[in-house]
Motif scaffolding. Structure first.
Motif, PDB file in Angstrom:
ATOM      1  N   GLY A 168       2.560  13.324  -0.755  1.00 30.68           N
ATOM      2  CA  GLY A 168       1.273  14.004  -0.837  1.00 30.68           C
ATOM      3  C   GLY A 168       0.633  14.176   0.526  1.00 30.68           C
ATOM      4  O   GLY A 168       1.177  13.792   1.574  1.00 30.68           O
ATOM      5  N   GLU A 169      -0.561  14.757   0.529  1.00 32.15           N
ATOM      6  CA  GLU A 169      -1.298  15.022   1.758  1.00 32.15           C
ATOM      7  C   GLU A 169      -2.122  13.823   2.207  1.00 32.15           C
ATOM      8  O   GLU A 169      -2.432  13.670   3.382  1.00 32.15           O
ATOM      9  CB  GLU A 169      -2.215  16.241   1.559  1.00 32.15           C
ATOM     10  CG  GLU A 169      -1.471  17.550   1.322  1.00 32.15           C
ATOM     11  CD  GLU A 169      -0.563  17.912   2.495  1.00 32.15           C
ATOM     12  OE1 GLU A 169      -0.997  17.715   3.662  1.00 32.15           O
ATOM     13  OE2 GLU A 169       0.576  18.350   2.257  1.00 32.15           O
ATOM     14  N   ASP A 170      -2.487  12.969   1.255  1.00 33.17           N
ATOM     15  CA  ASP A 170      -3.368  11.843   1.560  1.00 33.17           C
ATOM     16  C   ASP A 170      -2.794  10.942   2.638  1.00 33.17           C
ATOM     17  O   ASP A 170      -3.532  10.381   3.449  1.00 33.17           O
ATOM     18  CB  ASP A 170      -3.621  11.046   0.275  1.00 33.17           C
ATOM     19  CG  ASP A 170      -4.719  10.001   0.452  1.00 33.17           C
ATOM     20  OD1 ASP A 170      -5.895  10.387   0.452  1.00 33.17           O
ATOM     21  OD2 ASP A 170      -4.376   8.815   0.604  1.00 33.17           O
ATOM     22  N   VAL A 171      -1.481  10.815   2.671  1.00 37.58           N
ATOM     23  CA  VAL A 171      -0.832   9.901   3.605  1.00 37.58           C
ATOM     24  C   VAL A 171      -1.020  10.340   5.060  1.00 37.58           C
ATOM     25  O   VAL A 171      -0.851   9.551   5.989  1.00 37.58           O
ATOM     26  CB  VAL A 171       0.678   9.791   3.267  1.00 37.58           C
ATOM     27  CG1 VAL A 171       1.423  11.066   3.657  1.00 37.58           C
ATOM     28  CG2 VAL A 171       1.315   8.580   3.938  1.00 37.58           C
ATOM     29  N   HIS A 172      -1.367  11.618   5.266  1.00 38.72           N
ATOM     30  CA  HIS A 172      -1.530  12.132   6.627  1.00 38.72           C
ATOM     31  C   HIS A 172      -2.959  12.026   7.138  1.00 38.72           C
ATOM     32  O   HIS A 172      -3.221  12.338   8.298  1.00 38.72           O
ATOM     33  CB  HIS A 172      -1.076  13.599   6.683  1.00 38.72           C
ATOM     34  CG  HIS A 172       0.377  13.785   6.355  1.00 38.72           C
ATOM     35  ND1 HIS A 172       1.385  13.446   7.228  1.00 38.72           N
ATOM     36  CD2 HIS A 172       0.991  14.254   5.232  1.00 38.72           C
ATOM     37  CE1 HIS A 172       2.564  13.714   6.671  1.00 38.72           C
ATOM     38  NE2 HIS A 172       2.354  14.206   5.459  1.00 38.72           N
ATOM     39  N   ILE A 173      -3.892  11.600   6.305  1.00 36.17           N
ATOM     40  CA  ILE A 173      -5.281  11.463   6.736  1.00 36.17           C
ATOM     41  C   ILE A 173      -5.418  10.223   7.619  1.00 36.17           C
ATOM     42  O   ILE A 173      -4.935   9.142   7.269  1.00 36.17           O
ATOM     43  CB  ILE A 173      -6.216  11.342   5.516  1.00 36.17           C
ATOM     44  CG1 ILE A 173      -6.126  12.605   4.650  1.00 36.17           C
ATOM     45  CG2 ILE A 173      -7.662  11.128   5.972  1.00 36.17           C
ATOM     46  CD1 ILE A 173      -6.912  12.511   3.356  1.00 36.17           C
ATOM     47  N   GLU A 174      -6.076  10.385   8.751  1.00 41.18           N
ATOM     48  CA  GLU A 174      -6.226   9.266   9.689  1.00 41.18           C
ATOM     49  C   GLU A 174      -7.351   8.347   9.219  1.00 41.18           C
ATOM     50  O   GLU A 174      -8.490   8.400   9.686  1.00 41.18           O
ATOM     51  CB  GLU A 174      -6.491   9.796  11.099  1.00 41.18           C
ATOM     52  CG  GLU A 174      -5.286  10.518  11.690  1.00 41.18           C
ATOM     53  CD  GLU A 174      -5.532  11.026  13.102  1.00 41.18           C
ATOM     54  OE1 GLU A 174      -6.705  11.342  13.421  1.00 41.18           O
ATOM     55  OE2 GLU A 174      -4.562  11.096  13.883  1.00 41.18           O
ATOM     56  N   LYS A 175      -7.007   7.471   8.295  1.00 42.54           N
ATOM     57  CA  LYS A 175      -7.986   6.536   7.718  1.00 42.54           C
ATOM     58  C   LYS A 175      -8.128   5.264   8.545  1.00 42.54           C
ATOM     59  O   LYS A 175      -9.075   4.499   8.354  1.00 42.54           O
ATOM     60  CB  LYS A 175      -7.559   6.144   6.293  1.00 42.54           C
ATOM     61  CG  LYS A 175      -7.397   7.303   5.333  1.00 42.54           C
ATOM     62  CD  LYS A 175      -6.920   6.804   3.973  1.00 42.54           C
ATOM     63  CE  LYS A 175      -6.673   7.946   3.002  1.00 42.54           C
ATOM     64  NZ  LYS A 175      -6.196   7.463   1.685  1.00 42.54           N
ATOM     65  N   LEU A 176      -7.176   5.003   9.439  1.00 38.29           N
ATOM     66  CA  LEU A 176      -7.129   3.743  10.177  1.00 38.29           C
ATOM     67  C   LEU A 176      -7.552   3.941  11.622  1.00 38.29           C
ATOM     68  O   LEU A 176      -7.286   4.989  12.224  1.00 38.29           O
ATOM     69  CB  LEU A 176      -5.708   3.160  10.141  1.00 38.29           C
ATOM     70  CG  LEU A 176      -5.051   3.040   8.767  1.00 38.29           C
ATOM     71  CD1 LEU A 176      -3.587   2.640   8.919  1.00 38.29           C
ATOM     72  CD2 LEU A 176      -5.796   2.028   7.904  1.00 38.29           C
ATOM     73  N   LEU A 177      -8.180   2.930  12.175  1.00 36.59           N
ATOM     74  CA  LEU A 177      -8.514   2.905  13.591  1.00 36.59           C
ATOM     75  C   LEU A 177      -7.927   1.625  14.176  1.00 36.59           C
ATOM     76  O   LEU A 177      -8.350   0.518  13.819  1.00 36.59           O
ATOM     77  CB  LEU A 177     -10.032   2.930  13.798  1.00 36.59           C
ATOM     78  CG  LEU A 177     -10.503   3.120  15.249  1.00 36.59           C
ATOM     79  CD1 LEU A 177     -10.135   4.514  15.759  1.00 36.59           C
ATOM     80  CD2 LEU A 177     -12.011   2.897  15.363  1.00 36.59           C
ATOM     81  N   LEU A 178      -6.915   1.769  15.025  1.00 39.19           N
ATOM     82  CA  LEU A 178      -6.260   0.617  15.639  1.00 39.19           C
ATOM     83  C   LEU A 178      -6.993   0.298  16.944  1.00 39.19           C
ATOM     84  O   LEU A 178      -6.933   1.068  17.908  1.00 39.19           O
ATOM     85  CB  LEU A 178      -4.785   0.918  15.893  1.00 39.19           C
ATOM     86  CG  LEU A 178      -3.983   1.326  14.650  1.00 39.19           C
ATOM     87  CD1 LEU A 178      -2.523   1.560  15.016  1.00 39.19           C
ATOM     88  CD2 LEU A 178      -4.095   0.280  13.550  1.00 39.19           C
ATOM     89  N   ILE A 179      -7.693  -0.821  16.950  1.00 39.03           N
ATOM     90  CA  ILE A 179      -8.541  -1.204  18.083  1.00 39.03           C
ATOM     91  C   ILE A 179      -7.800  -2.204  18.955  1.00 39.03           C
ATOM     92  O   ILE A 179      -7.370  -3.262  18.482  1.00 39.03           O
ATOM     93  CB  ILE A 179      -9.862  -1.814  17.589  1.00 39.03           C
ATOM     94  CG1 ILE A 179     -10.623  -0.783  16.737  1.00 39.03           C
ATOM     95  CG2 ILE A 179     -10.711  -2.270  18.763  1.00 39.03           C
ATOM     96  CD1 ILE A 179     -11.852  -1.358  16.058  1.00 39.03           C
ATOM     97  N   GLN A 180      -7.642  -1.852  20.218  1.00 43.08           N
ATOM     98  CA  GLN A 180      -6.960  -2.730  21.159  1.00 43.08           C
ATOM     99  C   GLN A 180      -7.927  -3.237  22.219  1.00 43.08           C
ATOM    100  O   GLN A 180      -8.760  -2.487  22.730  1.00 43.08           O
ATOM    101  CB  GLN A 180      -5.824  -1.983  21.866  1.00 43.08           C
ATOM    102  CG  GLN A 180      -4.708  -1.527  20.951  1.00 43.08           C
ATOM    103  CD  GLN A 180      -3.609  -0.860  21.745  1.00 43.08           C
ATOM    104  OE1 GLN A 180      -2.582  -1.455  22.024  1.00 43.08           O
ATOM    105  NE2 GLN A 180      -3.818   0.380  22.113  1.00 43.08           N
ATOM    106  N   GLY A 181      -7.797  -4.501  22.534  1.00 42.11           N
ATOM    107  CA  GLY A 181      -8.562  -5.096  23.623  1.00 42.11           C
ATOM    108  C   GLY A 181      -7.606  -5.665  24.648  1.00 42.11           C
ATOM    109  O   GLY A 181      -6.552  -6.203  24.298  1.00 42.11           O
ATOM    110  N   ASP A 182      -7.950  -5.545  25.933  1.00 41.93           N
ATOM    111  CA  ASP A 182      -7.077  -6.046  26.996  1.00 41.93           C
ATOM    112  C   ASP A 182      -7.932  -6.612  28.120  1.00 41.93           C
ATOM    113  O   ASP A 182      -8.701  -5.885  28.757  1.00 41.93           O
ATOM    114  CB  ASP A 182      -6.187  -4.915  27.523  1.00 41.93           C
ATOM    115  CG  ASP A 182      -5.141  -5.424  28.507  1.00 41.93           C
ATOM    116  OD1 ASP A 182      -5.010  -6.655  28.652  1.00 41.93           O
ATOM    117  OD2 ASP A 182      -4.445  -4.591  29.122  1.00 41.93           O
TER     118      ASP A 182
END
Length: 876
Positions: free
Chosen positions: A313-327
């Motif tokens: 389906g199309e739902d899997v392509h929605i950018e629902k996640l935000l991967l937050i990186q700290g360094d």
């Protein structure tokens, strides 16, 4: 439904727990917990897929029976968890509501967790989706997995789900671009099914730890299960009223007892990811997915149907996640900053600053979690100054992240004046990005984004007024000449609050083993607590040793003041289970301290008057670097109370090293990387340096300062000779740790100095030596300016042992031994016309020494022959 931050955080914690324990039944079923047959059958009907084997549909079987055990085992776990029976359970319904609402349009927490193989409702599909995405499954692949039969199912190793032990990801790493030619059955290494300890993180040969029968295999699981349940009871009951606090403790308990349990053990799978890493990544993904849907108002049956389509389906392509990186950047400049008093307090400053780096990183991650109302399980990685958090990709979250970044930048500018800082970025991602065929591309994007962030420190180009004024009421800090002093101590020593905290940390780390993170430190009082002056990102930091004195901090937990309670104690023995009833952070380095034997042999420290405070020689007090420099001196006689009876160099050895080709290992090393595998690989790489190394130093090399150790690198200071032995042991142990994979190595640089050298100088010289060690083929060490590859170190050690043996046998003088160095240089300098004369000069010097030293002709001839062979032919 609009929720306040505390309500949103509690709801997020509940979703996290449901997802975290979706595979609880794998642990329970393999442990063969006793359950009533009728209850098991009822749970199979409710939670396990049913597959017919005839056209009539009357005959068939239930697969994934572990899901039924998840429902059954949840009843045991919830006895020590926050209340899951009554009260507000949003987004779930509580037990009382479940008995009334039989439509099941809203789930109980247990139903949502256990139905991940037979999802129907929205919440069930959230957890089922997170489960599949964590493993990188596409829908077709998962449906085949979901239809497989439990009975007699085997992993690719040929072992069933009781007998199979977890494979080592390290053994499978390839970084030369060549395809993996081995089959799974060729893999030799497994992890023992044991609770977390400094020794249990090492793989063993499969013959040593993989049972051949179900009986002993199940017995191991049963013992581990019983220990896990006991561990849950040791979490303070008062902390159950605080969801994130309790969940943080629970996360460590789950790590301790499931780090070596393979998550997938049937249906032709490869048992290479632990139940812990799979659980943690599933919880993080489920929380972020639910929060995105909650924010978008898409929590109904239509949303469930969209999730059910998976990658079709199309739902899997929605950018629902935000991967937050700290360094964290500027680590070395921060740790090795200098001032007029730096060397006098070198040891305390070193351990204090090193601990501060770890503390800042942990608290920066906590700041992000708090600001976004996310549970501790959303933090996937935290090692060596870097962390990764999974958040929902909503406009509100992105705005909050920007504010956190600004707040952290301002804190570092105010307190460190740019010496150190923390890069913080968010990268949007879809579930499709995390599937097996796409995840490698996502990882490359994550690495690139972090590298870019390092070049945009402090966002000074977007700050309207980056210039700030600084007052120097007492001049500069005498411990760090980059900081203004705000106070005069005894003897008019000017210092900054940050430096005073570093010295306080350096002292506390030898006495305390528990850390409280609070919002308002003013609530705590008493002589058994040690506070830091500077609040870090708005958090008060307090050290304590005895939980009895502070009543297990129950009142603080109940009113929400206590944000975290971290145990960082080192184990007494290398086999000790790393669980003490609290969340653990592996942020403690080993600190040498005086033993009773040191006090009895304190004359070896004589000769350093003016540099050593003799009042410091008390049992349990941390040693200074000057003391450590004396530790390789040897007694000439039994008169250990006489300073003249000690011989040997008074010198330090600085050791710095890191893993070779780390970026390539993570970006290209695994043929089919997944989110759970990446988390596992990062955790396991960090564990060697952050778990094993400090504990190993404490046990076998107790005079070594682990200035920092974690992630993929380490910086140690110790006595000049024993530190070389430690480095060699590390290379040997690391080889076993990475399952003898010749593609995973580390290089190191060692520099020998007299005590009293500026710490910054030691760091610079060690860094230069490490750079030289990397060379062209890496996997080497540089010591005394000479480069030796680790595979050849045994030859160096053999030569050293042989020289020591003949030195003792024939009482060789220091002058004779040092003379050999000149002959070695001559033997290696083939361009020198006198090159060939090294043999005659060696024979002449040896003959002269033997004649002068030994009177008996027969012994003299034997000595001449042995020295000629041992030092001439085999040595030089």
């Amino acid at each position: 439904m609009t929720m306040h931050n505390t309500e949103l955080l509690a709801a997020s914690c509940r979703v996290a727990l449901a997802a975290y324990l979706h595979d609880l039944g794998k642990f329970a079923e393999r442990a063969r917990i006793e359950v009533p047959i009728d209850a098991l059958d009822a749970h199979k009907t409710q939670y396990c897929p049913f597959h017919t084997i005839d056209k009539g549909g009357k005959n068939g079987y239930h697969s994934h029976v572990h899901a039924a055990y998840t429902g059954l085992a949840f009843d045991v776990v919830e006895q020590t968890a926050p209340d899951l029976i009554k009260g507000d359970m949003h987004p779930f319904i509580n037990r009382a509501q479940l008995q009334v609402d039989d439509t099941r349009t809203t789930d109980s927490l247990i139903n949502a967790a256990a139905a991940h193989h037979k999802p129907d409702t929205f919440l069930q599909w959230i957890i089922a989706t997170a489960d599949r995405v964590a493993s990188g499954f596409e829908r077709d692949e998962f449906e085949k997995y979901n239809a497989a039969k439990d009975e007699n199912a085997e992993t690719q190793t040929g072992k069933n789900h009781y007998q199979a032990r977890q494979l080592s990801l390290f053994e499978q790493i390839r970084i030369d671009g060549a395809p993996q030619k081995f089959t799974v059955k060729d893999l030799k290494w497994r992890y023992p099914l044991q609770a977390l300890s400094p020794t249990s993180i090492f793989p063993q040969l499969r013959e040593q730890c993989e049972p051949g029968d179900d009986g002993p295999a199940q017995a191991q699981y049963k013992q581990l299960w019983q220990d896990f349940l006991i561990a849950l009871k040791s979490i303070p009951a008062a902390h159950r009223s605080n969801w994130p606090l309790w969940l943080d403790h629970f996360d460590t308990a789950w790590l301790t007892f499931t780090h070596a349990i393979p998550a997938a053990t049937a249906f032709g799978t490869k048992p290479e990811v632990s139940l812990y890493d799979h659980s943690k990544t599933t919880a993080a993904l489920a929380t972020a997915l639910w929060r995105w849907h909650e924010a978008e108002g898409k929590t109904n049956a239509v949303a469930a149907q969209a999730l059910a389509k998976g990658n079709r389906g199309e739902d899997v392509h929605i950018e629902k996640l935000l991967l937050i990186q700290g360094d964290f950047f500027g680590i070395q400049d921060f740790i090795f900053a200098e001032g007029s008093q730096t060397n006098k307090a070198a040891a305390k400053l070193l351990r204090g600053r090193s601990f501060q780096v770890s503390l800042f990183t942990e608290l920066a991650a906590l700041k992000v979690l708090d600001a976004l109302s996310l549970p501790p399980t959303s933090q996937i990685i935290n090692a060596a100054g870097k962390f990764l958090i999974v958040a929902p990709n909503t406009g509100e979250v992105r705005a909050q992240l920007a504010q956190v970044r600004a707040d952290i930048n301002q804190w570092f500018l105010q307190h460190s004046f740019g010496l150190a800082g923390l890069g913080l970025i968010g990268k949007p991602a879809s579930c499709n990005d995390l599937l097996k065929g796409n995840f490698k591309t996502l990882m490359q994007g994550l690495f690139a984004a972090l590298e870019k962030a390092k070049l945009q420190r402090f966002d000074l180009t977007v700050v309207s007024n980056p210039v700030f004024t600084v007052a120097y009421p007492h001049g500069i800090c005498q411990y760090n000449d980059k900081l203004p002093a705000d106070k005069l101590e005894g003897n008019n020593k000017a210092s900054s609050a940050l430096s005073r905290d570093q010295i306080k940390l350096g002292s506390a780390l030898t006495r305390e083993d528990r850390l409280l993170i609070v919002r308002d430190p003013a609530e705590l009082s008493g002589g058994n607590l040690s506070r830091l002056e500077v609040s870090v990102f708005g958090y008060g930091v307090i050290f304590t040793k005895s939980e009895e004195v502070t009543g297990k901090f129950g009142a603080l937990a109940k009113d929400g003041n206590l944000q975290r309670c971290w145990d960082f104690s080192l184990p007494v023995n290398l086999t000790d289970t790393l669980w003490n009833g609290y969340a653990r952070r592996f942020i403690n380095a080993y600190v040498p301290h005086f033993s009773e034997l040191d006090l009895q042999t304190s004359s070896k420290y004589r000769g350093l008057e003016g540099e050593v405070e003799w009042d410091d020689l008390r049992f349990g007090i941390g040693k200074t670097l000057n003391h450590i420099a004396c530790e390789d001196r040897q007694p000439k006689s039994d008169r250990v109370d006489d300073a003249s009876q000690w011989q040997g160099q008074t010198a330090l050895m600085t050791l710095k090293g890191d893993v070779d080709n780390l970026g390539t290992i993570f970006q290209q090393g695994l043929s089919e990387p997944t989110f759970a595998k990446m988390a596992a690989l990062s955790r396991q790489m960090n564990a060697f340096f952050a778990i094993w190394l400090p504990a190993f130093c404490a046990k076998e090399f107790p005079n070594t300062y682990t200035v920092f150790a974690g992630g993929d690198d380490f910086f140690l200071i110790g006595p000049w000779h024993s530190t070389q032995q430690l480095a060699a042991r590390m290379a040997t142990e690391f080889k076993t740790y990475v399952a003898h994979n010749e593609k995973i190595t580390f290089s190191a640089g060692m520099v020998m100095t007299k005590p009293g050298q500026p710490i910054h100088t030691l760091a610079t010289q060690a860094e230069e030596a490490l750079g030289a060690a990397k060379g062209s083929d890496k996997n080497a060490v540089v010591v005394y300016g000479e480069r030796v590859r680790w595979p050849d170190w045994s030859k160096v050690q053999a030569a050293q042992d042989q020289l020591e043996r003949v030195r003792k046998s024939y009482d060789l003088s220091t002058g004779y031994v040092y003379g050999l160095m000149q002959l070695i240089d001559l033997a290696n300098d083939k361009a020198n016309p006198e090159h060939a004369m090294w043999r005659s000069r060696f024979a002449y010097r040896t003959r002269r020494y033997v004649v002068d030293k030994i009177r008996e002709p027969e012994k003299r001839q034997r000595a001449q022959t042995e020295l000629s062979v041992a030092l001439g032919e085999q040595g030089i």
